[in-house]
Design an enzyme around this catalytic site. Structure first.
Site, PDB file in Angstrom:
ATOM      1  N   GLY A 642       0.814  -1.211   0.000  1.00 50.05           N
ATOM      2  CA  GLY A 642       0.000   0.000   0.000  1.00 50.05           C
ATOM      3  C   GLY A 642       0.845   1.258   0.000  1.00 50.05           C
ATOM      4  O   GLY A 642       1.946   1.274   0.534  1.00 50.05           O
ATOM      5  N   ASP A 737       6.349  -7.859   5.099  1.00 55.10           N
ATOM      6  CA  ASP A 737       6.334  -8.920   4.088  1.00 55.10           C
ATOM      7  C   ASP A 737       7.282  -8.594   2.933  1.00 55.10           C
ATOM      8  O   ASP A 737       8.056  -9.442   2.475  1.00 55.10           O
ATOM      9  CB  ASP A 737       4.920  -9.117   3.541  1.00 55.10           C
ATOM     10  CG  ASP A 737       4.073 -10.015   4.440  1.00 55.10           C
ATOM     11  OD1 ASP A 737       4.645 -10.628   5.363  1.00 55.10           O
ATOM     12  OD2 ASP A 737       2.853 -10.066   4.227  1.00 55.10           O
ATOM     13  N   THR A 764       5.589   1.840   5.906  1.00 53.02           N
ATOM     14  CA  THR A 764       4.245   1.474   6.339  1.00 53.02           C
ATOM     15  C   THR A 764       3.703   2.564   7.244  1.00 53.02           C
ATOM     16  O   THR A 764       4.389   3.000   8.173  1.00 53.02           O
ATOM     17  CB  THR A 764       4.180   0.127   7.080  1.00 53.02           C
ATOM     18  OG1 THR A 764       2.892  -0.020   7.690  1.00 53.02           O
ATOM     19  CG2 THR A 764       5.237   0.015   8.161  1.00 53.02           C
TER      20      THR A 764
END
Length: 1107
Positions: A642, A737, A764
């Site tokens: 994202g 990840d 993130t």
């Protein structure tokens, strides 16, 4: 979103020339209402009927004014930016011309007028209002005098206080009240003159050919909406994976807010209430039109986009409007839900059968508090639209007319904007309107509403006006009585014509990203409306010339920029001194707490790169002959997962590093993230390409994806591309990840003798990729400041309205760092932390009990309002809902019949407690594997609904006073305009990535230490990714994973939060407007690290041999 100006002092604002000196009014033509209400208007308002328009002119006789006045001011309905400036503008006018004049504010709206509850606005209160914002010390309300007895009470209060004038600020309903009170006072010989000022976000509401095009607050609200929608535009352009369907506040009477935002951001699909009503488009036709665009975009591989809807669109759809009215009529008969639907007229019954049951239940359950009418704002039209489009596209896919895939996220933007810091435009407009009110009261006029013309010109050229309220009368569509009419969009007007000319070009990607109230541009509506007024007033231009000028203006507006954005693009983030000369990478020892058995297994999984005891540090090259210039390098960059604010500055920093070392160096951007690395789809980054993306949010320069590179085949494909492009290194920006996969790829490359280093970057917004050496992931700073600023606006709304609770869900599925940080910045009344829920084994129903207790306690103190923060991952950690969802996934495989009877006893009890709409959602919305879509469960709405139900079950004396509103602050923060802190941090990370590649490091993640110190003291290190790993057993195998950093319930941050939250529960400790503007919530301009970072790493940590 913070404003670009400090509004604490009105000396910052210009006034129209006609208000700067001694005001002089002149009477113009007599203005009359629509013929349909003329006779009744004359009968009702005889003494105020057929009054002249008032305009201002230069005072040539220099007659001084300055009589002593006592003026009362009342706020009705919702709040809007610029209202405070209107109050202070009126106060300043009164004091300027007579220092003994007095301004009294009636507390709590018109109920305060009827009760005589006042607050004197003096210099101190004036300054307080400017600093605090939101009218919290005055308040507003929804009550208004309806009977003669209540109007008599208002007259008695005005007489007792000796008021010269009374000003009512509100929407159309309150302008009707203004006219009624003015007429009543005239008929009863009350000396108080009554004026109105539109305090409403929609276009010039109320509006007619006599009034101004936009009202106070319109500019600020649409700019913040454009900022939020622009962030979503950046998000879809970055991730390219789903549609965002956005509903914007604005009732059924007007789509003006949506129209302005569309012209500012260029969504792929937009509908306006007035066009829907004019063309009599059905719901199915709207869905078909939308699906046509989705299908067309899918042919180009674009399975993403932006769809914009106005709040009141349901009432504009003929069949839906009938359905809403028919359900309201049937509910008057107290029928059961099944009987109610069965007794609907045939057309409404058939339409209801095409809608998801959860939406029909919303129509039934969401009612306005004072009348039996559907509460359109509470109905999730955006989710309905998404569900119906998904259904239609699935049908088209079967017949072969649609080739794409469709998923969507639904948003409603409303209360985040009404108490925000106003734009400079609205500050000046509010101030000017306040002065206009004072001047008209001084001359003894009554029954007027003030306005301003020529708003696209400089402030000094604005034209203050006053329109008799009787001229604005129309006939009510519901009660048939004369009332002040709501604004509507003229489909022949230039603003709508601009939409009609441009929207076909928006089907493709033509998005614009807004900077909100930081923009110095005048809104498009004002510019085009002034142009139209000018064209209509002149007879010298031929129609063809007018059309040509309009087209040219529309083109300029559609590609226009603003000075702030230009400044932002040229912001040069500083770098530590170590990067300003010849630098190198040195090995340093790393303290390790890894268990030997874990280390041994990781060594087997990473035979070529495993280390938990050695790190890298960037330092000045001590070789006296070392040159700043270096060898040419070829480096690839991948944005993974994202989006997060700062990604473009990683690219900028790395590009500048390479060019500064050797202009022959090359930076390759892999398109669509890891997918581009394995497919070889890439682009060479150039200065021209990068120029427009510096210091901007989003990942849209090269895109991103959630593709995982973890199989041998993918490693081989990546190897092939790396060798083809002759890369010396790859930089992968991602979360836990992505960085785990980066470590695997690095080890594979070493084993395969591929001369390419792999460097990870901590990306993130959840801040769960951290360690003692890795202080913070990028994006957390910007997103939490964005969320906190929006939440601060909501909290100011609470203090003004004092009549509802706001339940706010925040991003952060596994970790609640965002919720804790936002809580520390804004002080909500109740905050849920997922890690605490897990630790205490809490249930949703248990949390509902606690919130219900709090609602009761605050209501006892007269506080029927509050704010609850909910982390995104609550459903997955609460014991009862987690168990229920797991069992539903099992039993729904067979069928969805008799679900409650097939559940275990405990889960059936939980299921029975859930609201009907959620039960329908759990049964109807499942993923391709047949599992419940947990991510779509709106935990904030679930909690609010259950609290309402619990209060009713308890027969709580305050149950009927509990009203709520729900929000999700998520995607609008992922691609927000990057804060100065994140701009600098990521720019330095980009330099660090290049330095690590040049220094031969691989399988490491870049980290910056001492982030709370001046930039020159930042320490740059590379941490072995394997040193941050642990092992998880998955499918019978040990899998290496980078451990997520959850909120440490024994850590300093949580302990500080826990020590303060009790005082927030019953108190109103919300941030004021000054703090939102100039403090740690100021977002873009803010260099200050987050509280989380300052608490965990408060001082500079001296470098030591052992990190």
């Amino acid at each position: 979103m913070a404003a670009a100006v400090d509004t604490f002092s009105l000396s910052n604002f210009d006034l129209p020339v006609l208000l700067q000196g001694i005001p002089c009014l002149q009477e113009g033509q007599i203005l009359l209402p629509d013929a349909s209400v003329a006779a009744e208007g004359l009968e009702r308002y005889g003494k105020l009927y057929a009054q002249p328009e008032l305009t201002f002119c230069q005072n040539t006789n220099m007659v001084r004014i300055g009589r002593r006045m006592r003026v009362g001011i009342v706020f009705g309905g919702g709040t809007t930016p610029g209202a405070i400036e209107m109050v202070v503008g009126l106060y300043n006018f009164l004091k300027k011309w007579n220092s003994t004049s007095m301004l009294l504010a009636f507390k709590g709206g018109l109920s305060g007028l009827m009760d005589g509850d006042t607050l004197e606005v003096d210099g101190e209160i004036s300054r307080y209002l400017m600093a605090e914002g939101g009218l919290g010390c005055i308040g507003t309300g929804g009550a208004f005098p309806k009977t003669e007895g209540e109007m008599s009470k208002c007259a008695d209060v005005c007489n007792r206080l000796g008021l010269t004038g009374l000003v009512i600020m509100g929407g159309t309903t309150y302008m009707t009240v203004t006219l009624n009170l003015a007429s009543y006072f005239e008929s009863k010989g009350v000396a108080t003159k009554v004026l109105g000022a539109s305090k409403r976000m929609e276009v010039g509401a109320p509006r007619s050919k006599f009034q101004t095009e936009i009202g106070c607050g319109f500019d600020s609200v649409t700019k913040l909406y454009s900022f939020l929608v622009g962030n979503l535009c950046a998000d879809v352009a970055s991730a390219q994976s789903s549609y965002h369907i956005v509903r914007l506040m604005g009732d059924e009477h007007s789509g003006s807010l949506t129209l302005e935002v569309a012209l500012d951001t260029h969504p792929n699909v937009v509908f306006i209430n007035e066009e829907v009503s004019h063309h009599k488009w059905s719901l199915k036709q709207l869905v078909d039109k939308t699906c046509d665009v989705v299908a067309r975009r899918a042919l180009s591989g674009k399975n993403y986009g932006i769809i914009l809807l106005p709040e009141g669109i349901l009432s504009a759809i003929p069949g839906m409007k009938n359905l809403l009215n028919d359900i309201s009529d049937s509910m008057s008969a107290n029928l059961s839900k099944a009987d109610l639907l069965a007794h609907l007229p045939l057309a409404s019954r058939e339409l209801a059968s095409t809608l998801p049951m959860w939406f029909v239940e919303q129509i039934i359950m969401q009612r306005k508090s004072h009348i039996n009418e559907a509460h359109a704002a509470q109905m999730q039209v955006e989710r309905l639209f998404g569900a119906l489009c998904a259904q239609e596209l699935a049908r088209r896919k079967v017949e072969g007319t649609y080739v794409g895939s469709f998923s969507f996220q639904a948003h409603f933007y409303g209360y985040e904007t009404r108490c925000q810091q106003p734009s400079m435009f609205d500050c000046q407009l509010g101030t000017a309107l306040g002065g206009t009110l004072g001047a008209i009261l001084e001359q003894g006029y009554t029954g007027y509403m003030v306005g301003m013309r020529h708003l696209s010109k400089s402030v000094k050229s604005w034209q203050p006006i006053a329109t008799p309220l009787t001229a604005l009368l129309t006939r009510s569509r519901t009660r048939g009585l004369p009332q002040i009419g709501n604004s509507v969009i003229n489909l022949e007007g230039y603003t709508y014509k601009a939409l009609a000319m441009l929207r076909d070009g928006w089907v493709e990607d033509n998005y614009r990203f807004s900077v909100g109230t930081l923009s110095d541009q005048i809104c498009t509506t004002a510019q085009l409306s002034d142009m139209q007024d000018g064209h209509e007033a002149t007879q010298l231009m031929r129609p063809q010339e007018k059309l040509k000028e309009l087209i040219e203006q529309i083109k300029r507006l559609s590609i226009g920029t603003n000075s702030f954005l230009n400044q932002r693009l040229h912001f040069n983030p500083p770098v530590p001194g170590v990067l300003r000369g010849a630098c190198g990478v040195e090995n340093i020892p790393l303290a390790s707490g890894m268990k030997p058995e874990v280390a041994a297994k990781l060594k087997q999984l990473f035979p070529h790169t495993f280390t938990s005891t050695t790190a890298y540090r960037v330092g000045l090259n001590r070789n006296a002959e070392a040159s700043f210039a270096g060898k040419s390098l070829r480096i690839g960059i991948v944005l993974s997962g994202g989006p997060a604010p700062g990604g473009h500055n990683i690219i900028s920093g790395l590009y500048d590093f390479l060019q500064a070392r050797n202009t022959d160096s090359v930076l390759v951007g892999f398109l669509k993230g890891p997918a581009g690395l394995v497919s070889g789809k890439c682009v060479v980054i150039t200065d021209d390409m990068l120029r427009a993306f510096r210091n901007q949010g989003g990942f849209n320069l090269i895109g991103t994806s959630r593709t995982k590179i973890e199989s041998k085949q993918q490693f081989e494909m990546a190897k092939e591309q790396v060798l083809r492009l002759r890369l010396d290194g790859i930089v992968i920006c991602g979360g836990d990840d992505s960085n785990t996969n980066a470590a695997l790829l690095a080890d594979y490359f070493v084993g395969a003798n591929v001369p390419c280093r792999v460097i990870g970057m901590p990306k993130t917004i959840d801040a769960d990729l951290r360690s003692d050496l890795l202080e913070m992931s990028f994006g957390f700073d910007t997103s939490t400041k964005c969320y906190s600023s929006l939440l601060g606006n909501v909290m100011q709304e609470c203090l003004v309205r004092r009549d509802r609770w706001h339940f706010v869900r925040l991003m952060g599925r596994s970790a609640s760092h965002i919720a804790v940080e936002v809580a520390l910045q804004t002080h909500p009344n109740y905050t849920i932390v997922s890690e605490e829920v897990t630790e205490k084994k809490q249930t949703i129903l248990g949390i509902v009990q606690e919130i219900s207790d709090l609602v009761h306690q605050r209501a006892k103190s007269g506080k029927n309002y509050g704010v609850v923060l909910v982390p995104e991952g609550l459903i997955e950690v609460s014991r009862d809902m987690k168990a229920l969802v797991e069992e539903l996934n099992e039993i729904l495989v067979a069928s969805s019949d008799n679900v409650e009877g097939r559940l275990s006893k405990d889960n059936a009890a939980v299921y029975k407690q859930l609201p009907d709409w959620l039960r329908s959602q759990l049964l109807s919305e499942r993923d391709p594997h047949g599992n419940v879509r947990v991510s779509l469960i709106e935990s904030e709405r679930l909690l609010a609904s259950l609290v309402a139900k619990e209060l009713q079950r308890r027969k709580d004396p305050y149950a009927d006073l509990f009203r709520f509103w729900c929000h999700f602050f998520g995607y609008q923060g992922r691609c927000a305009l990057t804060s100065n802190f994140d701009c600098t941090y990521t720019y330095v990370l980009g330099h660090l990535a290049g330095t690590l590649v040049e220094g031969g490091a691989t399988g490491v993640i870049g980290a910056v230490r001492n982030l709370c110190s001046p930039v020159d003291e930042w320490e740059l290190v590379g941490i072995p990714l394997t040193s941050m790993m642990r092992l998880e057993r998955r499918k019978g195998k040990d899998k290496p994973v980078i451990e997520k950093k959850l909120v440490d319930l024994q850590g300093k941050v949580f302990k500080l939060f826990a020590s303060m939250r009790a005082s927030w529960m019953l108190g109103d400790c919300y941030p004021n407007r000054t703090e939102i503007r100039t403090g740690h919530l100021s977002g873009v301009h803010d260099h200050t690290p987050t509280q989380t970072l300052r608490i965990e790493f408060p001082h500079k940590q001296q470098p030591s041999p052992k990190l």
